[in-house]
Enzyme design. Structure first.
Site, PDB file in Angstrom:
ATOM      1  N   ASN A   1       0.864  -1.182   0.000  1.00 14.30           N
ATOM      2  CA  ASN A   1       0.000   0.000   0.000  1.00 14.30           C
ATOM      3  C   ASN A   1       0.901   1.232   0.000  1.00 14.30           C
ATOM      4  O   ASN A   1       1.539   1.542   1.001  1.00 14.30           O
ATOM      5  CB  ASN A   1      -0.875  -0.044   1.272  1.00 14.30           C
ATOM      6  N   TRP A   2       0.948   1.912  -1.127  1.00 12.86           N
ATOM      7  CA  TRP A   2       1.882   3.035  -1.250  1.00 12.86           C
ATOM      8  C   TRP A   2       1.379   4.315  -0.601  1.00 12.86           C
ATOM      9  O   TRP A   2       2.099   5.289  -0.489  1.00 12.86           O
ATOM     10  CB  TRP A   2       2.177   3.322  -2.736  1.00 12.86           C
ATOM     11  N   LYS A   3       0.112   4.313  -0.218  1.00 14.95           N
ATOM     12  CA  LYS A   3      -0.487   5.516   0.382  1.00 14.95           C
ATOM     13  C   LYS A   3      -0.232   6.724  -0.534  1.00 14.95           C
ATOM     14  O   LYS A   3      -0.266   6.580  -1.749  1.00 14.95           O
ATOM     15  CB  LYS A   3       0.043   5.727   1.806  1.00 14.95           C
TER      16      LYS A   3
ATOM     17  N   HIS B   1      -9.437   1.202   4.591  1.00 19.08           N
ATOM     18  CA  HIS B   1      -8.187   1.328   5.339  1.00 19.08           C
ATOM     19  C   HIS B   1      -8.425   2.249   6.539  1.00 19.08           C
ATOM     20  O   HIS B   1      -9.202   3.191   6.451  1.00 19.08           O
ATOM     21  CB  HIS B   1      -7.089   1.900   4.428  1.00 19.08           C
TER      22      HIS B   1
ATOM     23  N   GLU C   1      -6.824   4.600   7.780  1.00 21.80           N
ATOM     24  CA  GLU C   1      -6.597   6.033   7.529  1.00 21.80           C
ATOM     25  C   GLU C   1      -7.810   6.668   6.874  1.00 21.80           C
ATOM     26  O   GLU C   1      -8.119   7.832   7.098  1.00 21.80           O
ATOM     27  CB  GLU C   1      -5.327   6.217   6.681  1.00 21.80           C
TER      28      GLU C   1
ATOM     29  N   GLU D   1      -5.565  -5.028  10.307  1.00 21.37           N
ATOM     30  CA  GLU D   1      -4.516  -4.044  10.569  1.00 21.37           C
ATOM     31  C   GLU D   1      -4.820  -3.306  11.867  1.00 21.37           C
ATOM     32  O   GLU D   1      -5.587  -2.333  11.867  1.00 21.37           O
ATOM     33  CB  GLU D   1      -4.453  -3.032   9.427  1.00 21.37           C
TER      34      GLU D   1
ATOM     35  N   GLY E   1       2.473   1.997  10.845  1.00 22.36           N
ATOM     36  CA  GLY E   1       3.464   3.067  10.729  1.00 22.36           C
ATOM     37  C   GLY E   1       4.144   3.417  12.047  1.00 22.36           C
ATOM     38  O   GLY E   1       4.796   4.445  12.157  1.00 22.36           O
TER      39      GLY E   1
ATOM     40  N   SER F   1       3.335  -2.408  10.295  1.00 22.71           N
ATOM     41  CA  SER F   1       4.779  -2.505  10.508  1.00 22.71           C
ATOM     42  C   SER F   1       5.379  -3.859  10.114  1.00 22.71           C
ATOM     43  O   SER F   1       6.265  -4.378  10.790  1.00 22.71           O
ATOM     44  CB  SER F   1       5.134  -2.159  11.965  1.00 22.71           C
TER      45      SER F   1
ATOM     46  N   GLY G   1       2.896  -1.194   4.291  1.00 28.21           N
ATOM     47  CA  GLY G   1       2.947   0.242   3.988  1.00 28.21           C
ATOM     48  C   GLY G   1       4.385   0.686   3.760  1.00 28.21           C
ATOM     49  O   GLY G   1       4.949   0.525   2.683  1.00 28.21           O
ATOM     50  N   GLY G   2       4.987   1.238   4.803  1.00 28.41           N
ATOM     51  CA  GLY G   2       6.329   1.817   4.705  1.00 28.41           C
ATOM     52  C   GLY G   2       7.354   0.933   4.004  1.00 28.41           C
ATOM     53  O   GLY G   2       8.094   1.396   3.127  1.00 28.41           O
TER      54      GLY G   2
HETATM   55  P1  PGA Z   1       2.860   0.098   7.679  1.00 29.29           P
HETATM   56  O1  PGA Z   1       1.405   0.351   7.050  1.00 29.29           O
HETATM   57  O2  PGA Z   1       3.385  -1.166   7.087  1.00 29.29           O
HETATM   58  O3  PGA Z   1       3.667   1.296   7.308  1.00 29.29           O
HETATM   59  O4  PGA Z   1       2.670  -0.026   9.169  1.00 29.29           O
HETATM   60  C1  PGA Z   1       0.522  -0.695   6.821  1.00 29.29           C
HETATM   61  C2  PGA Z   1      -0.754  -0.176   6.194  1.00 29.29           C
HETATM   62  O5  PGA Z   1      -1.201   0.925   6.561  1.00 29.29           O
HETATM   63  O6  PGA Z   1      -1.353  -0.833   5.324  1.00 29.29           O
END
Ligand code: PGA
Length: 251
Positions: free
Chosen positions: A11-13, A97, A99, A167, A173, A213, A234-235
């Site tokens: 997930n590149w956000k 998600h 967010e 998640e 993150g 994470s 994500g990251g």
């Molecule tokens: P993260 O994000 O790996 O940076 O914790 C995961 C996500 O939000 O899908």
């Protein structure tokens, strides 16, 4: 038990332009060539989807969007319809998600409408659920996850083809991964829930990904758990080195 092919999705956000997507994917393809038995998916921002689609042509990498609107078309300024995502080459779409729930007012009801719209258009939803730290500390994990799963999947047939992602919000993150045991506990709970609705076959074949994470050095222990079928990253999905390290969890 049904064989569930592991999924590693990035997930590149709100990161990477189209040209950055292109060079990243060229590098990633090189690093994961020869990897078998893993479904790899990337979810760039809307503006990079076309270039990403071009860059993954001929490879087994799948393309996801990070959101969609449930309507077919219309006066919805700033929104993207399911058919537009199909047209640009998406096979998947991330829905709900945390967010989006946290910052953009998504509810279980809107998640459900989006899941249904995606399925109608042959897109595989990657539907996200997860509790906040306050909910976990307040002993509400079961209540929250159960509500999100039930409402998100409300009205779906047992033949629906979708992916779930657990998640925990406190692990996204933050560098704080849920331990494999903590994650497995919730995954198992979701698996049991799915047995009731949509049904046992749906439950045994539906992939449940863990997100929060995930890194190359913790993916192995997560994947060793029977109900963890992959990761939403994500990251660590933004660099070809770290993402390919996760994809190569079997090496
Ligand atoms: P993260 O994000 O790996 O940076 O914790 C995961 C996500 O939000 O899908």
């Amino acid at each position: 038990m049904a064989e569930r092919k592991p999924v590693i999705a990035g997930n590149w956000k709100m990161f990477k332009t189209g040209s950055e997507a292109k060079s990243f994917l060229a590098e990633l393809k090189g690093k994961i060539s020869g990897v078998q038995g893993v479904e790899v998916v990337v979810a760039p921002p809307f503006t990079a989807l076309a270039q990403a689609a071009e860059a993954i042509k001929g490879s087994a990498i799948g393309l996801a969007a990070q959101n969609l609107h449930w309507e077919e078309q219309g006066a919805f300024t700033g929104e993207i319809a399911p058919a537009m995502l199909k047209d640009v080459g998406c096979g998947y779409v991330i829905i709900g998600h945390s967010e989006r729930r946290q910052f953009f007012g998504e509810s279980d009801e809107s998640v459900n409408r989006k899941v249904k719209a995606a399925l109608k258009h042959g897109l595989i939803p990657i539907m996200c659920v997860g509790e906040t730290l306050a909910e976990r500390e307040g002993g509400k994990i079961k209540e929250v996850i159960e509500r999100q799963v039930r409402k998100g999947l409300d009205g779906l047939g047992a033949d629906a083809n979708l992916i779930l992602a657990y998640e925990p919000v406190w692990a996204i993150g933050t560098g704080k991964t849920a331990s494999p045991e903590q994650a497995e506990e919730v995954h198992l709970m979701i698996r049991e829930l799915l047995k009731q609705t949509p049904g046992p076959d749906f439950s045994s074949r539906t992939r449940i990904l863990y997100g929060g994470s995930v890194k190359a050095d913790n993916i192995k222990s997560l994947m060793a758990k029977p109900n963890i079928d992959g990761a939403l990253v994500g990251g660590a999905a933004l660099k070809a080195d770290s993402f390919s390290g996760i994809i190569r969890f079997k090496d």
